[in-house]
Design an enzyme around this catalytic site. Sequence first.
Site, PDB file in Angstrom:
ATOM      1  N   GLY A   1       0.830  -1.215   0.000  1.00 54.42           N
ATOM      2  CA  GLY A   1       0.000   0.000   0.000  1.00 54.42           C
ATOM      3  C   GLY A   1       0.853   1.249   0.000  1.00 54.42           C
ATOM      4  N   ASN A   2       0.238   2.384   0.275  1.00 55.40           N
ATOM      5  CA  ASN A   2       1.003   3.637   0.382  1.00 55.40           C
ATOM      6  C   ASN A   2       0.388   4.516   1.462  1.00 55.40           C
ATOM      7  OD1 ASN A   2      -0.982   5.557  -0.914  1.00 55.40           O
ATOM      8  ND2 ASN A   2      -0.720   4.091  -2.580  1.00 55.40           N
TER       9      ASN A   2
END
Length: 397
Positions: free
Chosen positions: A206-207
């Site tokens: 993810g980020n």
Amino acid sequence: MVKGKKILLGVTGSIAAYKSLLLLRLLIKAGAEVKVIMTKSALNFVSPLTFSTLSKNKVLIDLFDNDSWANHVMLGRWADVMIIAPASCNTIAKMSNGLCDNLLLAVYLSSSCPVLVSPAMDEDMWHHVATQKNIEALKLNQNIILPVNNGELASGLVGEGRMAEPEEIFNFLNQFFSDQLILKGKKALVTAGPTYEALDPVRFIGNHSSGKMGVAIAEELTNKGAEVQLVLGPSGIEVGKLIQTTRVTSANEMYEECLKDFSSYDIIVMAAAVADYTPEIKSGEKIKKQEKEFLLKLVKTKDILSKAGEMKSEQQTLVGFALETNNEKQNALDKLSKKNADLIILNSLNDPGAGFSHNTNKITIFDKNGKEYKFPIKSKKEVAKDIVNTIILYRNE
Ligand code: CTP
């Protein structure tokens, strides 16, 4: 602008309640239709007879009369806007916590229209951390809080907490309705937040996107009257009830969701930080620890903005983001043309206060006609206003 508008005026227990009579008079004179709801404690300050005479409508106070039930749901749906002026400290606290022990609160909780709140209280109460927390909670739920004035207070002290003057509220309402008209009848699609690409049932790539920028844009488009569909990646951010929100997890889910009814949108803003790659194989079971190395093969995700650029018609305005760390302007301009967007919003990680994890942002907008709009660092809410105003400007050219 308030002419012909249906306005619910909520009056709570505060010495400033007398100012609501003046506000009511201004609204009626300008051709608005106003229904007044009072709390029991407001009755200590002003008479319902004055409100009913001025509004030519029965003043509503109780959820239940001897022989009838006040239909709070219908009242909330009837109104174009609900304004609570004065909003006492107590009512603000109840609103922010979802309490429902009088008609005004029941109407507030069931209203589908925008709600404006004009607080009135003593300075110490206004600055108290509990009140400010409640105000923030109301803002988060898309209530519009009018500024309080600095001046003489009921206590005899001088400071912040005075309710806005009736003329100020009247002018605000006029501006509000004229702003609202700008995007009325238009549909907008906004993407926001990160995407999570699953590796196995417990892990993902993810980020750090918070979704704040995209949600602020969705809110601002709603404030200007657009009907907004928000496609939100996995983010803990709260979204106001006026925005239709679809929550997704992966880049592919976001892609599928955005393409549904794509042709129905007038404005499309892609603010999500979409993963560019996803694991080729998503394990159905938790991946066990390997002896030495663990090699992961990633494959490209579909680029939603590029696909939107291929599909869009002349009438649709497509807006993308470019978060860059180097050669910023050129990279942003390349994205603008490569993805066939109308506008691209550049934020550089080299600017302090810009990017994912802040409440602020600093942007430059480029349009496909070669125009460039530079903005100073601002809160994400203010940045969202600049973005939406630039979109409107571009569409009107
Ligand atoms: N975007 C998208 N779908 C993707 C990747 C990006 O819709 N799969 C959109 C983003 O929402 C943003 C714009 O494309 O509006 C630019 O995203 P960015 O990650 O900066 O650009 P990329 O095309 O991924 O290029 P790079 O990562 O090489 O900078």
